[in-house]
Enzyme design. Sequence first.
Site, PDB file in Angstrom:
ATOM      1  N   ASN A 134      35.476  51.535  33.256  1.00 25.43           N
ATOM      2  CA  ASN A 134      35.452  52.518  34.379  1.00 25.43           C
ATOM      3  C   ASN A 134      36.906  52.659  35.029  1.00 25.43           C
ATOM      4  OD1 ASN A 134      35.661  50.555  36.640  1.00 25.43           O
ATOM      5  ND2 ASN A 134      33.741  49.824  35.816  1.00 25.43           N
TER       6      ASN A 134
ATOM      7  N   ALA B 240      33.760  44.294  42.426  1.00 22.77           N
ATOM      8  CA  ALA B 240      34.038  44.456  41.164  1.00 22.77           C
ATOM      9  C   ALA B 240      33.227  45.781  40.733  1.00 22.77           C
ATOM     10  CB  ALA B 240      34.069  43.460  40.074  1.00 22.77           C
TER      11      ALA B 240
ATOM     12  N   ILE C 114      25.538  40.066  37.601  1.00 20.63           N
ATOM     13  CA  ILE C 114      26.330  38.783  38.241  1.00 20.63           C
ATOM     14  C   ILE C 114      25.912  38.468  39.621  1.00 20.63           C
ATOM     15  CG2 ILE C 114      28.370  37.568  38.789  1.00 20.63           C
ATOM     16  CD1 ILE C 114      29.581  39.640  36.642  1.00 20.63           C
TER      17      ILE C 114
END
Length: 408
Positions: A213, A278, A314
């Site tokens: 991305n 992130a 995550i």
Amino acid sequence: MTSAASPPNGHVLLAVSGGIAAYKVPELVRQLGRAGHEVRCILTEAATRFVSPMVLQTLTGAPARSELFDAGEEGEISHIELADWADVVLVAPATADLLARMAGGLAGDLVSTVLLATRAPVLVAPAMNVNMWRHPATQRNLERLRERGVQVEGPEAGELACGWEGEGRMSDPTALAGRVGLMLGGHGWRGVGVLVTAGGTREPIDAVRAVTNRSSGKMGFAIAAEAARRGAEVVLVAGPCSLETPPGVRRVDVETALEMEAAVHESFESCHVAVMSAAVADFRPATPSERKIKKEDLAPGAGLRLELVPNPDILAGISARRGDRVVVGFAAESHDVIEAAKRKLARKACDLLVANDISRSDAGFDTDTNAVFLVSPGGQVEELPLLSKAEVAARLLDRIEKLRGVVR
Ligand code: PMT
């Protein structure tokens, strides 16, 4: 003789010399004040042509002095008292001329006299034309000052007011205020472990192609830099990007979401705050090829079918075992930003969600600015204006500080 008792976040004496960058000084004063510092300003005679002492006096609530021999001003607070009052002296902007006078130990005006008399740590923020900056005389003066323990922040490279391009721009007020905070003890961030993720992940399709991305890493790197400036022990888990590691930050480079997950889990135990900025790929190719997939290997005219399997979440994983850590997530949303962010916050069970509206061209992926909403589990939403990513990072850390109960 000792100086008067300092307030919790210290006395900052801001010495302003005469350069175009002085236009940033009112913003710098505002940021120092917001960080809880008591600020007083002194100016060289040339600085008064670039920024009005009256403006600085209004912002600080204290006289902004520029004269050494003014009986009225000396009567208020003498130059030696000012030198003793300071817990930190910040020279911003620091012109080539003032750096030379400091290096030579001259004391011909109020600013240089105070700089010679003070025993407080001194931080200089040089700002000048690139050729003046690179001149061996300026570099030698800087070296002499550094040898004496003077700290230096900047200058930054970029387009200069004089029309040249190169190093010479005064550092951003956020960076300077953060550095001052660090010199004054880091606001309770010392020894605090901060884990930050930044950038996008890259999920291989074959030896050369990948699913990825547009994340540049700028937002996460700004957070890591600000946390380090405040004295935290920072681990930055970074997806592929070309940014420089901020000073004082331990960087772990990863490529895929699985590698990012492993690195995050490794550092999570020892952290107190985790900020997941992130852009992690939600899916990865199920069976990446180790070799390059060649068009000739496919039937003529046939397409290539990619099977994608989900990556682990995550953020949700660490939120579930956070204990008393503060866990902050990000959300990149293109519409219904706040409602989508609230749903994401509930799903990922974090303590705060930073939602950016990526439909704007000046926010989100690969921009230097960002416009975010801070969304809390109770449904409260704080909207921040369009700010540099450095300033978003500072505002976010201020908020985390409150969440951790280490409010100044
Ligand atoms: O890097 P820049 O160019 O400066 O751009 C900054 C940014 C736009 C990438 C950043 O501000 C941002 O919004 N990051 C989150 C982007 C994103 O992927 O959001 P998301 O809605 O997909 O994910 C929500 C949260 O879950 C994020 O904290 C993400 O890190 C986390 N996540 C997502 C998927 C996954 N498998 N695991 C995760 O931990």
